[in-house]
Design a protein around this motif. Structure first.
Motif, PDB file in Angstrom:
ATOM      1  N   MET A 121      43.034  58.959  32.611  1.00 22.59           N
ATOM      2  CA  MET A 121      42.929  60.318  33.163  1.00 22.59           C
ATOM      3  C   MET A 121      44.060  61.245  32.694  1.00 22.59           C
ATOM      4  O   MET A 121      44.032  62.441  32.979  1.00 22.59           O
ATOM      5  CB  MET A 121      42.925  60.259  34.694  1.00 22.59           C
ATOM      6  N   GLU A 122      45.040  60.684  32.007  1.00 22.40           N
ATOM      7  CA  GLU A 122      46.195  61.498  31.590  1.00 22.40           C
ATOM      8  C   GLU A 122      45.804  62.729  30.768  1.00 22.40           C
ATOM      9  O   GLU A 122      46.299  63.830  31.019  1.00 22.40           O
ATOM     10  CB  GLU A 122      47.200  60.638  30.821  1.00 22.40           C
ATOM     11  N   PRO A 123      44.903  62.595  29.779  1.00 19.87           N
ATOM     12  CA  PRO A 123      44.518  63.793  29.015  1.00 19.87           C
ATOM     13  C   PRO A 123      43.850  64.856  29.887  1.00 19.87           C
ATOM     14  O   PRO A 123      43.980  66.054  29.617  1.00 19.87           O
ATOM     15  CB  PRO A 123      43.545  63.260  27.964  1.00 19.87           C
ATOM     16  N   TYR A 124      43.138  64.405  30.939  1.00 16.25           N
ATOM     17  CA  TYR A 124      42.508  65.367  31.852  1.00 16.25           C
ATOM     18  C   TYR A 124      43.585  66.115  32.642  1.00 16.25           C
ATOM     19  O   TYR A 124      43.457  67.310  32.901  1.00 16.25           O
ATOM     20  CB  TYR A 124      41.518  64.651  32.782  1.00 16.25           C
ATOM     21  N   GLY A 125      44.641  65.403  33.010  1.00 14.12           N
ATOM     22  CA  GLY A 125      45.772  66.055  33.684  1.00 14.12           C
ATOM     23  C   GLY A 125      46.454  67.039  32.742  1.00 14.12           C
ATOM     24  O   GLY A 125      46.801  68.157  33.143  1.00 14.12           O
ATOM     25  N   ARG A 126      46.612  66.643  31.473  1.00 14.92           N
ATOM     26  CA  ARG A 126      47.239  67.537  30.481  1.00 14.92           C
ATOM     27  C   ARG A 126      46.388  68.778  30.237  1.00 14.92           C
ATOM     28  O   ARG A 126      46.908  69.855  29.986  1.00 14.92           O
ATOM     29  CB  ARG A 126      47.416  66.774  29.155  1.00 14.92           C
ATOM     30  N   SER A 127      45.059  68.593  30.340  1.00 14.54           N
ATOM     31  CA  SER A 127      44.165  69.736  30.061  1.00 14.54           C
ATOM     32  C   SER A 127      44.387  70.874  31.054  1.00 14.54           C
ATOM     33  O   SER A 127      44.002  72.017  30.778  1.00 14.54           O
ATOM     34  CB  SER A 127      42.702  69.288  30.086  1.00 14.54           C
ATOM     35  N   LEU A 128      44.991  70.601  32.186  1.00  8.87           N
ATOM     36  CA  LEU A 128      45.266  71.650  33.172  1.00  8.87           C
ATOM     37  C   LEU A 128      46.392  72.569  32.694  1.00  8.87           C
ATOM     38  O   LEU A 128      46.616  73.636  33.265  1.00  8.87           O
ATOM     39  CB  LEU A 128      45.642  71.023  34.523  1.00  8.87           C
ATOM     40  N   TYR A 129      47.106  72.154  31.656  1.00  5.68           N
ATOM     41  CA  TYR A 129      48.235  72.945  31.145  1.00  5.68           C
ATOM     42  C   TYR A 129      47.928  73.594  29.800  1.00  5.68           C
ATOM     43  O   TYR A 129      48.833  74.125  29.162  1.00  5.68           O
ATOM     44  CB  TYR A 129      49.480  72.050  31.030  1.00  5.68           C
ATOM     45  N   VAL A 130      46.668  73.553  29.375  1.00  4.33           N
ATOM     46  CA  VAL A 130      46.306  74.196  28.105  1.00  4.33           C
ATOM     47  C   VAL A 130      46.530  75.702  28.237  1.00  4.33           C
ATOM     48  O   VAL A 130      46.135  76.318  29.223  1.00  4.33           O
ATOM     49  CB  VAL A 130      44.824  73.894  27.750  1.00  4.33           C
ATOM     50  N   ASP A 131      47.190  76.269  27.229  1.00  4.03           N
ATOM     51  CA  ASP A 131      47.530  77.695  27.278  1.00  4.03           C
ATOM     52  C   ASP A 131      46.411  78.528  26.643  1.00  4.03           C
ATOM     53  O   ASP A 131      46.584  79.126  25.587  1.00  4.03           O
ATOM     54  CB  ASP A 131      48.854  77.925  26.536  1.00  4.03           C
ATOM     55  N   ASP A 132      45.260  78.508  27.295  1.00  4.91           N
ATOM     56  CA  ASP A 132      44.103  79.246  26.783  1.00  4.91           C
ATOM     57  C   ASP A 132      43.210  79.568  27.976  1.00  4.91           C
ATOM     58  O   ASP A 132      42.677  78.650  28.615  1.00  4.91           O
ATOM     59  CB  ASP A 132      43.357  78.377  25.757  1.00  4.91           C
ATOM     60  N   PRO A 133      43.035  80.843  28.301  1.00  6.04           N
ATOM     61  CA  PRO A 133      42.236  81.200  29.495  1.00  6.04           C
ATOM     62  C   PRO A 133      40.767  80.806  29.397  1.00  6.04           C
ATOM     63  O   PRO A 133      40.061  80.831  30.408  1.00  6.04           O
ATOM     64  CB  PRO A 133      42.393  82.725  29.582  1.00  6.04           C
ATOM     65  N   ALA A 134      40.315  80.430  28.208  1.00 10.88           N
ATOM     66  CA  ALA A 134      38.918  79.992  28.080  1.00 10.88           C
ATOM     67  C   ALA A 134      38.696  78.626  28.720  1.00 10.88           C
ATOM     68  O   ALA A 134      37.568  78.289  29.085  1.00 10.88           O
ATOM     69  CB  ALA A 134      38.525  79.940  26.602  1.00 10.88           C
ATOM     70  N   TYR A 135      39.765  77.861  28.862  1.00 13.52           N
ATOM     71  CA  TYR A 135      39.655  76.544  29.503  1.00 13.52           C
ATOM     72  C   TYR A 135      39.564  76.751  31.018  1.00 13.52           C
ATOM     73  O   TYR A 135      40.552  77.108  31.664  1.00 13.52           O
ATOM     74  CB  TYR A 135      40.871  75.675  29.167  1.00 13.52           C
ATOM     75  N   VAL A 136      38.384  76.525  31.564  1.00 12.77           N
ATOM     76  CA  VAL A 136      38.140  76.853  32.979  1.00 12.77           C
ATOM     77  C   VAL A 136      39.084  76.105  33.940  1.00 12.77           C
ATOM     78  O   VAL A 136      39.737  76.744  34.777  1.00 12.77           O
ATOM     79  CB  VAL A 136      36.652  76.597  33.341  1.00 12.77           C
ATOM     80  N   PRO A 137      39.221  74.783  33.833  1.00 14.60           N
ATOM     81  CA  PRO A 137      40.130  74.104  34.791  1.00 14.60           C
ATOM     82  C   PRO A 137      41.578  74.581  34.644  1.00 14.60           C
ATOM     83  O   PRO A 137      42.268  74.780  35.651  1.00 14.60           O
ATOM     84  CB  PRO A 137      40.008  72.618  34.425  1.00 14.60           C
ATOM     85  N   ALA A 138      42.031  74.765  33.394  1.00 10.29           N
ATOM     86  CA  ALA A 138      43.414  75.197  33.151  1.00 10.29           C
ATOM     87  C   ALA A 138      43.663  76.575  33.756  1.00 10.29           C
ATOM     88  O   ALA A 138      44.694  76.814  34.407  1.00 10.29           O
ATOM     89  CB  ALA A 138      43.691  75.224  31.655  1.00 10.29           C
ATOM     90  N   GLN A 139      42.687  77.480  33.564  1.00 10.93           N
ATOM     91  CA  GLN A 139      42.848  78.832  34.095  1.00 10.93           C
ATOM     92  C   GLN A 139      42.934  78.821  35.627  1.00 10.93           C
ATOM     93  O   GLN A 139      43.747  79.524  36.218  1.00 10.93           O
ATOM     94  CB  GLN A 139      41.658  79.679  33.630  1.00 10.93           C
ATOM     95  N   HIS A 140      42.102  78.000  36.250  1.00  4.44           N
ATOM     96  CA  HIS A 140      42.125  77.911  37.714  1.00  4.44           C
ATOM     97  C   HIS A 140      43.422  77.274  38.210  1.00  4.44           C
ATOM     98  O   HIS A 140      43.997  77.704  39.200  1.00  4.44           O
ATOM     99  CB  HIS A 140      40.930  77.083  38.215  1.00  4.44           C
ATOM    100  N   PHE A 141      43.861  76.234  37.513  1.00  6.95           N
ATOM    101  CA  PHE A 141      45.058  75.492  37.931  1.00  6.95           C
ATOM    102  C   PHE A 141      46.312  76.352  37.767  1.00  6.95           C
ATOM    103  O   PHE A 141      47.126  76.481  38.680  1.00  6.95           O
ATOM    104  CB  PHE A 141      45.167  74.216  37.084  1.00  6.95           C
ATOM    105  N   GLN A 142      46.455  76.955  36.606  1.00  9.89           N
ATOM    106  CA  GLN A 142      47.691  77.701  36.307  1.00  9.89           C
ATOM    107  C   GLN A 142      47.828  78.977  37.144  1.00  9.89           C
ATOM    108  O   GLN A 142      48.942  79.424  37.411  1.00  9.89           O
ATOM    109  CB  GLN A 142      47.733  78.041  34.815  1.00  9.89           C
TER     110      GLN A 142
END
Lengths: 212, 60
Positions: A73-94
Motif C-alpha cells: 500500500m506504500e505507493p498508494y500512500g505516496r500517491s496522496l502527495y503527488v503535486d498535480d491537481p488532476a490526481y483526485v485523491p492527492a487533491q482531496h488529501f492535500q
C-alpha cells in the motif's frame, strides 16, 4: 487528562493483576465479598477490556498510517502527495477536503473489514496474502467492484461548486444511480495511478513546495 | 477438579488474553488485529466460560 488508549492500558494491567490475585489466592472467593470481587475480575473487567480493545483496534485500522503499513500500500500512500491537481485523491488529501488522518477510509468506506460479510472475508484474505501468500505488485491491484459514486456524492451533492456545474446538473440522475461513474467515465479518471509515479512531482508538506 | 483449580485455569487464560490484548494494542500492525481477535478472543472466551462453569459447579 490521559488519552483513552492510556486508560485502556491501565485498565488492562489492573484487570490482569486482579485476576492474578485470585490465581495466587483462590481462597479469597470463600466469602461473599470475595465472590463478588471475583465476578468483577473474571467477567466484568475482561469483557469491558475486550469490547474497548476491539473498538480501539477498529478505530486504529481506519487511520491512513495503518493502511500504508502493508508494503503493497506504500505507493498508494505516496500517491496522496503527488503535486498535480488532476490526481483526485492527492487533491482531496492535500487540501484537507477529507480528514487526512483517515483519508483511505473516508473514500473506501465499504472496503475490507468495514464492509459487508464478503468485504470482511476479502479483508482476511488480504492479510493472508500479505503474510503467507504472494502479494501482487501495487499497480496490479484493482477494486473488486466499480467505485461507488456514493462516496463522492456524500460530500459533493448539494455543494455549490458541484451543483452549479452544468455537466454535473445534466447527468445528475445518472451519477446518483451509478449508471455513469465519476472516476471512470473520462471526467475524473486520474486516481492513484501508482504505475506512473516515477514521472510525477511530489509535494513536500514540510517545505511547502514540490520535489521530483 | 475442585473450585480453586478451575478458578486458577480460568484466571491464567484470562491473564494471557489480557496480556495479548495489551501487546496487540502496542503493536500497530494488521497482524495484531488478528492476534487480538483470534488468539486473545479464544483465550478470553475460554477463560470466561471456565469461570462461569466454576460458578455452576459450586451450586451443584
Amino acid at each position: 487528562m490521559p488519552s483513552p488508549a492510556v486508560l485502556l492500558y491501565f485498565l488492562l494491567i489492573i484487570s490482569a493483576l486482579l485476576v492474578a490475585v485470585f490465581v495466587l489466592r483462590p481462597s479469597i472467593t470463600g466469602n461473599r465479598e470475595g465472590k463478588m470481587l471475583a465476578f468483577i475480575a473474571f467477567l466484568i473487567l475482561p469483557t469491558l477490556c475486550f469490547v474497548w480493545g476491539g473498538t480501539e483496534h477498529v478505530e486504529r485500522s481506519k487511520e491512513t498510517k495503518f493502511c500504508i503499513t502493508c508494503h503493497i500500500m506504500e505507493p498508494y500512500g505516496r500517491s496522496l502527495y503527488v503535486d498535480d491537481p488532476a490526481y483526485v485523491p492527492a487533491q482531496h488529501f492535500q487540501n484537507h477536503r477529507i480528514p487526512t488522518d483517515v483519508a483511505c477510509f473516508t473514500c473506501h468506506t465499504d472496503y475490507a473489514l468495514y464492509g459487508d460479510i464478503r468485504a470482511k472475508l476479502r479483508g482476511l484474505h488480504h492479510i493472508y496474502v500479505q503474510y503467507l501468500g504472494t502479494p501482487p505488485s501495487p499497480e496490479k491491484i484493482k477494486l473488486y467492484t466499480p467505485y461507488n459514486n456514493r462516496e463522492c456524492l456524500h460530500c459533493h451533492m448539494g455543494a455549490r461548486s458541484f451543483m452549479s456545474n452544468d455537466v454535473h446538473k445534466a447527468i445528475l440522475s445518472q451519477l446518483t444511480s451509478n449508471q455513469l461513474s465519476c472516476t471512470s467515465s473520462g471526467c475524473h479518471d486520474t486516481i492513484h495511478n501508482v504505475g506512473s509515479q516515477s514521472n510525477v512531482k511530489f509535494w513536500n508538506p514540510d517545505q511547502g513546495g514540490s520535489h521530483e | 477438579m475442585n473450585m480453586p483449580h478451575i478458578l486458577r485455569i480460568s484466571g491464567v487464560l484470562l491473564i494471557l488474553a489480557l496480556l495479548i490484548e495489551l501487546l496487540t494494542l502496542l503493536w500497530d500492525k494488521p497482524l495484531s488485529f488478528l492476534l487480538f481477535a483470534f488468539v486473545g478472543g479464544v483465550l478470553f472466551v475460554a477463560g470466561v466460560l471456565i469461570y462461569l462453569y466454576s460458578l455452576v459447579s459450586i451450586r451443584e
